[in-house]
Design a protein around this motif. Structure first.
Motif, PDB file in Angstrom:
ATOM      1  N   LEU A 188     -16.129 -17.872  -8.693  1.00  0.00           N
ATOM      2  CA  LEU A 188     -16.676 -17.094  -7.589  1.00  0.00           C
ATOM      3  C   LEU A 188     -16.396 -15.607  -7.783  1.00  0.00           C
ATOM      4  CD1 LEU A 188     -16.646 -17.901  -3.830  1.00  0.00           C
ATOM      5  CD2 LEU A 188     -15.905 -15.666  -4.623  1.00  0.00           C
ATOM      6  N   HIS A 189     -15.175 -15.262  -8.132  1.00  0.00           N
ATOM      7  CA  HIS A 189     -14.842 -13.847  -8.339  1.00  0.00           C
ATOM      8  C   HIS A 189     -15.599 -13.266  -9.529  1.00  0.00           C
ATOM      9  CE1 HIS A 189     -11.821 -12.916  -5.294  1.00  0.00           C
ATOM     10  NE2 HIS A 189     -11.371 -14.154  -5.434  1.00  0.00           N
ATOM     11  N   SER A 190     -15.865 -14.094 -10.538  1.00  0.00           N
ATOM     12  CA  SER A 190     -16.638 -13.596 -11.684  1.00  0.00           C
ATOM     13  C   SER A 190     -18.084 -13.323 -11.277  1.00  0.00           C
ATOM     14  CB  SER A 190     -16.578 -14.589 -12.854  1.00  0.00           C
ATOM     15  OG  SER A 190     -17.272 -15.787 -12.563  1.00  0.00           O
ATOM     16  N   TYR A 191     -18.613 -14.092 -10.330  1.00  0.00           N
ATOM     17  CA  TYR A 191     -19.945 -13.818  -9.804  1.00  0.00           C
ATOM     18  C   TYR A 191     -19.983 -12.478  -9.071  1.00  0.00           C
ATOM     19  CZ  TYR A 191     -22.521 -18.113 -10.831  1.00  0.00           C
ATOM     20  OH  TYR A 191     -23.201 -19.124 -11.478  1.00  0.00           O
ATOM     21  N   ILE A 192     -18.945 -12.181  -8.316  1.00  0.00           N
ATOM     22  CA  ILE A 192     -18.899 -10.901  -7.603  1.00  0.00           C
ATOM     23  C   ILE A 192     -19.009  -9.745  -8.594  1.00  0.00           C
ATOM     24  CG2 ILE A 192     -17.491  -9.375  -6.155  1.00  0.00           C
ATOM     25  CD1 ILE A 192     -16.287 -11.906  -4.881  1.00  0.00           C
ATOM     26  N   ASP A 193     -18.238  -9.792  -9.659  1.00  0.00           N
ATOM     27  CA  ASP A 193     -18.273  -8.713 -10.653  1.00  0.00           C
ATOM     28  C   ASP A 193     -19.640  -8.635 -11.326  1.00  0.00           C
ATOM     29  OD1 ASP A 193     -15.659  -7.762 -10.308  1.00  0.00           O
ATOM     30  OD2 ASP A 193     -14.828  -9.309 -11.625  1.00  0.00           O
ATOM     31  N   ALA A 194     -20.233  -9.789 -11.631  1.00  0.00           N
ATOM     32  CA  ALA A 194     -21.538  -9.791 -12.310  1.00  0.00           C
ATOM     33  C   ALA A 194     -22.631  -9.263 -11.387  1.00  0.00           C
ATOM     34  CB  ALA A 194     -21.877 -11.204 -12.781  1.00  0.00           C
TER      35      ALA A 194
ATOM     36  N   TRP B  49     -10.676 -16.471   1.370  1.00  0.00           N
ATOM     37  CA  TRP B  49     -11.882 -15.791   1.836  1.00  0.00           C
ATOM     38  C   TRP B  49     -11.608 -14.308   2.101  1.00  0.00           C
ATOM     39  CZ3 TRP B  49     -16.588 -16.988   1.052  1.00  0.00           C
ATOM     40  CH2 TRP B  49     -17.026 -18.311   1.006  1.00  0.00           C
ATOM     41  N   LYS B  50     -10.442 -14.001   2.590  1.00  0.00           N
ATOM     42  CA  LYS B  50     -10.080 -12.597   2.798  1.00  0.00           C
ATOM     43  C   LYS B  50     -10.056 -11.844   1.470  1.00  0.00           C
ATOM     44  CE  LYS B  50      -7.373 -13.192   7.051  1.00  0.00           C
ATOM     45  NZ  LYS B  50      -6.029 -13.145   7.676  1.00  0.00           N
ATOM     46  N   GLU B  51      -9.538 -12.498   0.430  1.00  0.00           N
ATOM     47  CA  GLU B  51      -9.508 -11.890  -0.905  1.00  0.00           C
ATOM     48  C   GLU B  51     -10.927 -11.704  -1.448  1.00  0.00           C
ATOM     49  OE1 GLU B  51      -7.124 -14.580  -3.135  1.00  0.00           O
ATOM     50  OE2 GLU B  51      -5.241 -14.058  -2.097  1.00  0.00           O
ATOM     51  N   ILE B  52     -11.793 -12.684  -1.163  1.00  0.00           N
ATOM     52  CA  ILE B  52     -13.197 -12.585  -1.601  1.00  0.00           C
ATOM     53  C   ILE B  52     -13.853 -11.373  -0.953  1.00  0.00           C
ATOM     54  CG2 ILE B  52     -15.465 -13.697  -1.442  1.00  0.00           C
ATOM     55  CD1 ILE B  52     -13.876 -16.414  -1.621  1.00  0.00           C
ATOM     56  N   LYS B  53     -13.662 -11.224   0.346  1.00  0.00           N
ATOM     57  CA  LYS B  53     -14.224 -10.083   1.068  1.00  0.00           C
ATOM     58  C   LYS B  53     -13.672  -8.767   0.523  1.00  0.00           C
ATOM     59  CE  LYS B  53     -15.966  -7.760   4.727  1.00  0.00           C
ATOM     60  NZ  LYS B  53     -15.202  -6.510   4.747  1.00  0.00           N
ATOM     61  N   THR B  54     -12.395  -8.710   0.248  1.00  0.00           N
ATOM     62  CA  THR B  54     -11.773  -7.493  -0.299  1.00  0.00           C
ATOM     63  C   THR B  54     -12.368  -7.141  -1.655  1.00  0.00           C
ATOM     64  OG1 THR B  54      -9.695  -7.918   0.873  1.00  0.00           O
ATOM     65  CG2 THR B  54      -9.584  -6.457  -1.034  1.00  0.00           C
ATOM     66  N   HIS B  55     -12.615  -8.154  -2.475  1.00  0.00           N
ATOM     67  CA  HIS B  55     -13.210  -7.937  -3.801  1.00  0.00           C
ATOM     68  C   HIS B  55     -14.624  -7.360  -3.652  1.00  0.00           C
ATOM     69  CE1 HIS B  55     -14.031  -9.748  -8.084  1.00  0.00           C
ATOM     70  NE2 HIS B  55     -14.350  -8.476  -8.003  1.00  0.00           N
ATOM     71  N   CYS B  56     -15.411  -7.918  -2.735  1.00  0.00           N
ATOM     72  CA  CYS B  56     -16.774  -7.413  -2.506  1.00  0.00           C
ATOM     73  C   CYS B  56     -16.738  -5.950  -2.072  1.00  0.00           C
ATOM     74  CB  CYS B  56     -17.474  -8.253  -1.452  1.00  0.00           C
ATOM     75  SG  CYS B  56     -17.810  -9.953  -1.958  1.00  0.00           S
ATOM     76  N   ASP B  57     -15.835  -5.630  -1.164  1.00  0.00           N
ATOM     77  CA  ASP B  57     -15.697  -4.246  -0.707  1.00  0.00           C
ATOM     78  C   ASP B  57     -15.366  -3.321  -1.873  1.00  0.00           C
ATOM     79  OD1 ASP B  57     -16.141  -5.131   1.863  1.00  0.00           O
ATOM     80  OD2 ASP B  57     -14.026  -5.105   2.449  1.00  0.00           O
TER      81      ASP B  57
END
Length: 335
Positions: free
Chosen positions: A22-28, A79-87
């Motif tokens: 999931l985090h790799s998708y955010i970066d891509a 989920w909080k970490e996911i949101k922080t990564h997106c930001d």
């Protein structure tokens, strides 16, 4: 000036329950140029049961659909970490809740808008929960008739909720005869709100066409490769295709905001002198010859003879002098 279409790359279950993927998708996705990335928040115990059937019997890993949702879960802290990564990478975090508990989590995370999946349009319990947050809603119309949409939208209007609607066909992948492009304009006229298109065709051309047809929001599934495991992979764009779509949408936006005035061609004055032509003689002709259509040719550039568009003015007139093949023809050559 019209605002640029809002592009949402949906990850959905493409992560297959892996937080790392999931985090790799955010970066891509952050490298593609879209404005938002969308997730689905599944909390199995709150939204499902062992009685829920599979939409597509794809999984060799999960005995039941409920088991699948359990495997797709992340904790509130994750989920909080996911949101922080997106930001951190400049992506708007958009998420579809499938339970009231998921709304509570998303409020704690700090979501700015909600996406309502087409299967939740008639879930007025969930709509009430989201309406209480006062956050904007993007409503997907996929499985809903206009009668059902009217009911949901009247409910939202009563709550003074800001909302937009997506034309969507719940089919994976969607075939051309199922796109329903006509509904984009029908939704605009019926509800007088911002309207977009939720795409499951796995084709760049579909999103391009939707934007040309005035879709203001474009949502589409994204996957690293369409052969990957999962129910949505075959209905998704790849990361590279997403980049192509973003580039095309940006170009369409520029084009639509720069209309051409066909009454003014001043910009082409110089080119017209190069490309347009002058009349010439296509054979040796003697003095006194009466000009016919068969005697004429047109040659570049313009301005060395009579304009080719005025050839009819020459017909029937006589030559004052002998003319050689390919000579330009001017007014002074004619009686």
């Amino acid at each position: 000036m019209n605002s640029k279409p809002y592009l949402i790359a949906e990850i959905a279950q493409a992560h297959d329950g892996s937080l790392g993927i999931l985090h790799s998708y955010i970066d891509a996705v952050a490298q593609t140029g879209v404005q938002a990335i969308k997730f689905q928040m599944h909390i199995a115990e709150a939204e499902s049961s062992i009685h829920e059937p599979f939409r597509v019997q794809f999984s060799k890993e999960d005995k039941t659909r409920y088991d699948y949702w359990k495997r797709m879960e992340f904790s509130l802290e994750q989920w909080k970490e996911i949101k922080t990564h997106c930001d951190a990478v400049g992506l708007d975090f958009v998420c579809s809740p499938f339970s009231n508990l998921a709304v509570d989590w998303l409020e704690e995370i700090g979501v700015k808008m909600y996406k309502i999946g087409s299967g939740e349009v008639n879930n007025f319990l969930l709509l009430e929960k989201i309406a209480q947050t006062r956050k904007p809603i993007i409503l997907s119309s996929g499985m809903s008739s206009f009668e059902e949409l009217d009911q949901a939208i009247n409910f939202l209007k009563e709550k003074n909720v800001d909302f937009s609607i997506l034309q969507c066909t719940t089919a994976y992948p969607t075939q051309p005869e199922q796109y329903g492009f006509n509904v984009i304009q029908e939704l605009k006229e019926r509800y007088k709100v911002k309207v977009g298109f939720s795409d499951h065709s796995a084709k760049v051309s579909t999103g391009i066409a939707a934007v040309v047809l005035r879709a203001e929001i474009l949502e589409f599934h994204v996957v690293f490769h369409r052969e990957l495991f999962g129910p949505d992979a075959k209905a998704s764009l790849t990361i590279e295709e997403t980049k192509q779509l973003v580039e095309a949408v940006n170009e369409i936006h520029i084009a639509k905001n720069n209309p051409i005035n066909k009454n003014n061609n001043d910009n082409f004055k110089e080119l017209k002198t190069i490309f347009e032509k002058s009349l010439a003689i296509n054979k040796d002709l003697p003095k006194g010859h009466q000009m016919t259509f068969k005697d004429l040719e047109s040659k570049k550039p313009k301005g060395f003879g009579i304009d080719a568009r005025n050839f009819k003015d020459v017909l029937g007139k006589k030559l004052k002098t002998n003319k050689s093949q390919w000579d330009f023809l001017n007014e002074e050559d004619l009686e």
